[in-house]
Scaffold this motif. Sequence first.
Motif, short mmCIF file in Angstrom:
data_model
loop_
_atom_site.label_atom_id
_atom_site.label_comp_id
_atom_site.label_asym_id
_atom_site.label_seq_id
_atom_site.Cartn_x
_atom_site.Cartn_y
_atom_site.Cartn_z
N PRO A 39 37.83 57.04 -7.95
CA PRO A 39 37.62 56.63 -9.34
C PRO A 39 37.67 55.12 -9.52
N VAL A 40 37.97 54.39 -8.45
CA VAL A 40 38.07 52.93 -8.56
C VAL A 40 36.68 52.35 -8.83
N LYS A 41 36.56 51.68 -9.94
CA LYS A 41 35.31 51.01 -10.29
C LYS A 41 35.48 49.55 -9.88
N HIS A 42 34.52 49.02 -9.18
CA HIS A 42 34.62 47.62 -8.80
C HIS A 42 33.53 46.82 -9.52
N ASP A 43 33.87 45.56 -9.77
CA ASP A 43 32.97 44.66 -10.48
C ASP A 43 32.13 43.83 -9.53
N ALA A 44 32.57 43.74 -8.27
CA ALA A 44 31.87 42.94 -7.26
C ALA A 44 32.30 43.42 -5.88
N VAL A 45 31.53 43.02 -4.87
CA VAL A 45 31.83 43.37 -3.48
C VAL A 45 31.83 42.08 -2.65
N ILE A 46 32.85 41.96 -1.78
CA ILE A 46 32.85 40.89 -0.78
C ILE A 46 32.76 41.58 0.57
N PHE A 47 31.77 41.22 1.35
CA PHE A 47 31.53 41.84 2.65
C PHE A 47 31.67 40.78 3.73
N PHE A 48 32.66 40.95 4.60
CA PHE A 48 32.85 40.04 5.74
C PHE A 48 32.15 40.64 6.95
N LEU A 49 31.05 40.02 7.34
CA LEU A 49 30.25 40.51 8.45
C LEU A 49 30.73 39.86 9.74
N ASN A 50 31.35 40.67 10.60
CA ASN A 50 31.87 40.17 11.86
C ASN A 50 31.05 40.62 13.06
N ASP A 51 30.34 41.73 12.91
CA ASP A 51 29.65 42.35 14.03
C ASP A 51 28.35 42.97 13.52
N GLY A 52 27.32 42.95 14.32
CA GLY A 52 26.03 43.49 13.93
C GLY A 52 26.07 44.96 13.54
N ILE A 53 26.96 45.72 14.13
CA ILE A 53 27.06 47.15 13.82
C ILE A 53 27.48 47.37 12.36
#
Length: 120
Positions: A39-53
């Motif tokens: 049920p958690v609604k988020h207002d934004a996403v932060i994505f830390f890309l460390n690996d191609g997978i």
Amino acid sequence: MDIEILVYDNQLGYYDLLREELRMGYVFTLHPSYTDDSPVKHDAVIFFLNDGIELIDLAKLYDEKLPFILASTKITGDGLLKRENLFTVNLNLTKDALVKEFKKILDGIANQLILSENAL
């Protein structure tokens, strides 16, 4: 009003940094604790890309309607599509510069959310 931010960070270091340095006005939720049924609604996403997978997970989380911050050591800004809700952060910055960059972006997102709420 606290801004709910979903954070994808498999190594947890950046997630911890955000929680320690940007406490006021922001609530950070780590991705593994999030499910599609949550049920958690988020207002934004932060994505830390460390690996191609992790690009598979990025594709699952990206929603063009939500502000999305892509952070990686491989980002130079060249070749990325410029979208209104897509922000990039180069993780090669110093800790202080990273905190300032995230704060600048998140403050801008917060201001947009406040303006949107006031318009309703």
